[in-house]
Design an enzyme around this catalytic site. Structure first.
Site, mmCIF file in Angstrom:
data_model
loop_
_atom_site.group_PDB
_atom_site.id
_atom_site.type_symbol
_atom_site.label_atom_id
_atom_site.label_comp_id
_atom_site.label_asym_id
_atom_site.label_seq_id
_atom_site.Cartn_x
_atom_site.Cartn_y
_atom_site.Cartn_z
ATOM 1 N N GLU A 189 40.013 55.303 24.842
ATOM 2 C CA GLU A 189 40.131 56.602 24.563
ATOM 3 C C GLU A 189 39.184 57.576 24.619
ATOM 4 O O GLU A 189 37.507 57.070 24.086
ATOM 5 C CB GLU A 189 41.180 56.472 23.204
ATOM 6 C CG GLU A 189 42.648 55.821 23.619
ATOM 7 C CD GLU A 189 42.110 54.612 23.553
ATOM 8 O OE1 GLU A 189 41.556 53.815 23.045
ATOM 9 O OE2 GLU A 189 42.737 53.820 24.412
ATOM 10 N N SER A 208 47.851 47.763 27.345
ATOM 11 C CA SER A 208 49.034 46.688 27.675
ATOM 12 C C SER A 208 49.962 46.248 27.051
ATOM 13 O O SER A 208 50.243 47.233 26.074
ATOM 14 C CB SER A 208 48.067 45.401 27.754
ATOM 15 O OG SER A 208 47.612 44.957 26.521
#
Ligand code: 8IG
Length: 268
Positions: A189, A208
């Site tokens: 990010e 995930s």
């Protein structure tokens, strides 16, 4: 996934191959071991057999170093069988959400009714120093993807079983809980995206687990999710993220994770 058959049909084939290759009549419990977790599971339980995931229909070889790509069967107390999947397929590998969900669907087709999903992730709470395991209480799926098709209105209330979280806290009473935000990746990010995740109510960021949980809930499995915070999320530590730091945090956490997994195998 290279197959064009329906995902559940490929999973049923893979489950049959898994039972045959591992020599077990059925799987009762499945664990997916993510970044930092596979080493912690080494030597746990009474191993029956193992085989590369790539030997089973519908699986592709994993791409990330440290993601193993093996399924191992363990005999549990009481004669039950656990399947440990080291390595998973990520959305960023480009195979789509069905490829991501295939391991979970295979475990369900092999009989597993309980699923432990583990991962390595970034943490938003400064108290969660690298190496801290955190129970997933809920998730936010920011991938824009889903393993479901059509009008599959799967209920996601209590997707991360409160009962299984209570069992996990019985094993390790120090476990905190967080909300896992799945990004598509593979880039980490930006600091602004991490702030956004926090404003939205997230406290863990990763790539995930949320899509796998959706597939597991569709299949009727009870899910326990546990994140290993391997790094402070981007912008929080004053240092850039590095895969080497992630690997090192995983290594340092091995004793606590091993004790946690060993305890879980006894109570799940
Ligand atoms: I390990 O900080 C690991 N996986 N998205 N962000 C995201 N995934 C991760 C991170 C992280 N650390």
């Amino acid at each position: 996934m290279s197959h064009h058959a329906a995902p559940d049909a490929v999973a049923a084939e893979a489950a049959e191959a898994l039972r045959a290759r591992l020599g077990v009549p059925r799987v009762d419990l499945a664990l997916v071991l993510g970044s930092g977790w596979a080493t912690a599971a080494d030597g746990l339980g009474e191993p029956i057999a193992q085989c590369p995931l790539a030997c089973l229909p519908g699986f592709t070889a994993p791409v990330v170093a440290g993601h193993g790509g093996v399924v191992r069967a363990l005999r549990l107390p009481g004669g039950r069988v656990a399947a440990l999947l080291t390595g998973r397929t990520h959305l960023y590998e480009g195979g789509g959400a069905d490829a991501v969900a295939h391991g979970v669907r295979t475990a369900a087709a092999a009989g597993a009714t309980r699923l432990v999903l583990t991962n390595g992730c970034g943490g938003l709470d400064p108290a969660w120093t690298p190496g801290t395991p955190v129970l997933i209480a809920d998730h936010i799926n920011l991938t824009g993807a889903t393993p479901l098709r059509g009008a599959a209105f799967v209920d996601m209330t209590d997707a991360y079983s409160p009962a299984l979280r209570a069992l996990a806290r019985g094993v390790d009473p120090g476990l905190h809980e967080g909300v896992y935000v799945q990004f598509a990746g593979p880039q980490y990010e930006t600091p602004a995206e991490v702030r956004m995740a926090g404003i939205l109510g997230g406290s863990l960021v990763g790539m995930s687990t949320a899509l796998e949980t959706i597939a597991a809930r569709e299949a009727g499995m009870e899910v326990l999710g546990i994140s290993l915070v391997t790094n402070a999320a981007a912008g929080l530590s004053g240092r850039p993220l590095s895969h080497a730091d992630v690997i090192e945090a995983g290594r340092a956490a091995v004793p606590r994770l091993r004790a946690l997994l060993a305890g879980l195998l006894e109570v799940l």
